[in-house]
Design a protein around this motif. Sequence first.
Motif, PDB file in Angstrom:
ATOM      1  N   SER A  33       4.967  10.979  38.468  1.00  7.90           N
ATOM      2  CA  SER A  33       5.469  11.275  39.807  1.00  7.90           C
ATOM      3  C   SER A  33       6.895  10.739  39.914  1.00  7.90           C
ATOM      4  CB  SER A  33       4.590  10.628  40.888  1.00  7.90           C
ATOM      5  OG  SER A  33       3.300  11.203  40.931  1.00  7.90           O
ATOM      6  N   GLY A  34       7.822  11.602  40.278  1.00  8.53           N
ATOM      7  CA  GLY A  34       9.213  11.196  40.389  1.00  8.53           C
ATOM      8  C   GLY A  34      10.132  12.357  40.068  1.00  8.53           C
ATOM      9  N   THR A  35      11.344  12.032  39.687  1.00  4.31           N
ATOM     10  CA  THR A  35      12.371  13.044  39.434  1.00  4.31           C
ATOM     11  C   THR A  35      12.906  12.902  38.018  1.00  4.31           C
ATOM     12  OG1 THR A  35      13.041  13.064  41.753  1.00  4.31           O
ATOM     13  CG2 THR A  35      14.620  13.941  40.168  1.00  4.31           C
ATOM     14  N   LEU A  36      13.048  14.030  37.335  1.00  8.12           N
ATOM     15  CA  LEU A  36      13.696  14.082  36.031  1.00  8.12           C
ATOM     16  C   LEU A  36      15.115  14.611  36.248  1.00  8.12           C
ATOM     17  CD1 LEU A  36      10.881  15.693  33.848  1.00  8.12           C
ATOM     18  CD2 LEU A  36      11.308  13.262  34.278  1.00  8.12           C
ATOM     19  N   ARG A  37      16.113  13.830  35.865  1.00  5.69           N
ATOM     20  CA  ARG A  37      17.503  14.266  35.949  1.00  5.69           C
ATOM     21  C   ARG A  37      17.936  14.717  34.563  1.00  5.69           C
ATOM     22  NH1 ARG A  37      19.284  13.851  40.788  1.00  5.69           N
ATOM     23  NH2 ARG A  37      18.318  12.362  42.235  1.00  5.69           N
ATOM     24  N   LEU A  38      18.280  15.985  34.470  1.00  2.00           N
ATOM     25  CA  LEU A  38      18.535  16.622  33.192  1.00  2.00           C
ATOM     26  C   LEU A  38      20.024  16.874  33.034  1.00  2.00           C
ATOM     27  CD1 LEU A  38      15.587  18.983  33.846  1.00  2.00           C
ATOM     28  CD2 LEU A  38      15.588  17.289  32.027  1.00  2.00           C
ATOM     29  N   ASP A  39      20.592  16.302  31.996  1.00  2.52           N
ATOM     30  CA  ASP A  39      22.010  16.477  31.714  1.00  2.52           C
ATOM     31  C   ASP A  39      22.178  17.666  30.784  1.00  2.52           C
ATOM     32  OD1 ASP A  39      24.778  16.001  31.440  1.00  2.52           O
ATOM     33  OD2 ASP A  39      24.413  14.907  29.582  1.00  2.52           O
ATOM     34  N   GLY A  40      22.948  18.629  31.226  1.00  2.00           N
ATOM     35  CA  GLY A  40      23.164  19.818  30.408  1.00  2.00           C
ATOM     36  C   GLY A  40      24.390  20.560  30.873  1.00  2.00           C
TER      37      GLY A  40
END
Length: 278
Positions: A33-40
């Motif tokens: 549970s939470g947020t995935l911050r994806l660098d792209g």
Amino acid sequence: MTASPTTPAGAAAGRPPGILISALRRRGQERFSGTLRLDGNPGGTVTMRDGLIVAAATPAAPGPESLLLRSGRIAETEWSRAFAAAAPEGRLPDELVERGLLGEVGVEVLARTAVVDALFAMALTGVHTCTVESTDAGGPGPLVPVEPGLETDRLLREITRRLEVADGWRVLDLTVRSRPWVVRDEPDQIVDGARREVLGRVNGRRTPRDIAFTLGRGLFPVMSDLAILLQDGFISLTEASAPPPAPPAHPVTPRPRPVQLDASELPRRYRNGNAPTA
């Protein structure tokens, strides 16, 4: 598993998964549970609850607001009123239904469409790193989440299917950053309504992402329509040749060349205006 004869090269189901797909599969198994911050390029975010995906957002694909406003399904003034009244409390979907702007099914379809298209766009453009933020990090939640959420495995199967379709676009050199040109201007009845709208936005400057945002449609369906228009010869991915210059409105009369005189032929000037006597 090997690719079928009709599968584009490189689209075998057994190819190594990307960082995005690996991260989502792992967090789904962990019931994260939470947020995935994806660098792209450009990357984005994925919000999860108990291993289910409830929202995804990226600058590469239209979100719920763009899908509603740019498509004309909701007027901007109505959206602004609903947003101001309910977004701070996290109840925008309920407000849209209460105001009669969308039905409950419409909200669900909108949220699912935005999630799937955002994940496809991020997987297509590439993700380099993934940073995890727990629910304790705070901050506003997604505007229009999927309730109760989408199962990660089922969602990843759909993303993989779309990526396999996109492999065929790469064979055509159609990418997210392509800038197609119109090469055939045919009567409206030859191209159906959705593709006709896409064709009408092709101008040699807009990318597929630009067209998706302009129309308020998902990136995947817009690129699918562009691929069909490309195969049917309506658009090109190379710059259209410049038309020849138009002839002048009136014929131009050539100017006469100045007469060149010898110095001995030029009139001589004398002091006081008098010529010398012989």
